[in-house]
Design a protein around this motif. Structure first.
Motif: not given
Length: 287
Positions: A13, A86, A89, A92, A94, A110
């Motif tokens: 993500a 997300s 996934c 992640a 960011e 998240l």
């Protein structure tokens, strides 16, 4: 082998579809990752996909990728305005604006959405990874993954480990970075990490030279010919963004409480005047 290292990390993500997030999404999709690109509006996502298509078309025209690779890259990207997506996934990245409160809010969300094994990485260039991870229940799985602009061209990724980041997390993200065809360095969680810690004070010093009456072109020529730099510090400042440079200096100044990082007053005046560099059409140079 630990549970974390035995997990396949194939679905990413990417939160934020600005310049950095778009570049990260492109290289991740090109290298076989399933990408979920998240941003606030459809217009943001449409702009990002237009940029990715443009970049891929240039690569195709230069015969660096074929038509099949271009199609596969685009098929690997799913866009959404819903961060809930997300949850499917493995990790992640960011890439939102450099504001600690904004990043913490995203990491908090998240943390509640993503599976237990998921790693949460920030593309921050200067903020504390420990502070970002402090709002989660998995600070050992929070890490910095600092890319450089333009992401598809720049070879380096800084992996930043906080006092809480586990060795396993660093190893997994190192492997991810290598799958993205990047070179990796490991940095500890101090303001500026490695590259900006060395680079930004030099750009600041160049701004002081301008403030003292030296010619912009002469300063850049001096560093290009005298220090073998491929680009002068003032031209580079314009490409980075004068506002971004100022923010990074302020982070260094605040983080170390050391006068050697004091931002040049000229940079503050330029930001106030809207002279932000290439993106605004004027910085140390006109565009």
């Amino acid at each position: 082998m630990s549970q974390l290292l035995s997990k396949p990390f194939n679905r990413v993500a990417i939160v934020g579809s600005g310049l950095m997030g778009t570049g990260i999404a492109q290289i991740a999709a090109q290298n076989g990752f399933q990408v979920t690109l998240v941003d606030r509006t459809l217009a943001d996502l449409e702009r990002a996909m237009h940029q990715i298509r443009t970049n891929l078309l240039k690569l195709f025209q230069m015969e660096q990728i074929n038509e099949s690779q271009m199609k596969r890259t685009l098929d690997n990207i799913y866009t959404t305005t819903d961060l809930q997506n997300s949850k499917y996934c493995d990790f992640a990245i960011e890439a939102v604006p450099e504001k600690l409160a904004i990043k913490q809010e995203i990491f908090k969300e998240l943390d509640t959405l993503m599976p237990e094994h998921a790693i949460l990485a920030s593309n921050t260039s200067s903020l504390s990874i420990a502070a970002i991870g402090s709002v989660t229940s998995r600070p050992d799985k929070v890490v910095g993954m600092h890319f450089f602009s333009p992401v598809p061209k720049m070879k380096l990724v800084e992996i930043v480990r906080s006092v809480n980041t586990s060795d396993e997390t660093v190893q997994v993200i190192r492997e991810v970075g290598e799958r993205l065809q990047k070179q990796i360095i490991i940095a500890n969680d101090y303001p500026g990490f490695t590259v900006n810690r060395v680079l930004v004070p030099m750009l600041n010093e160049a701004a002081f030279l301008v403030m003292e009456g030296n010619e912009v072109e002469e300063i850049d020529k001096g560093m290009m010919l005298g220090a073998n730099h491929p680009i002068g510090p003032l031209r580079l400042s314009d490409y980075v963004g004068i506002d971004v440079l100022l923010f990074t200096l302020e982070s260094l100044y605040e983080g170390f409480n050391d006068s050697k990082y004091r931002p040049c007053p000229l940079l503050k005046r330029m930001v106030e005047a809207g002279h932000l560099g290439k993106k605004s059409g004027k910085g140390f140079y006109k565009y």
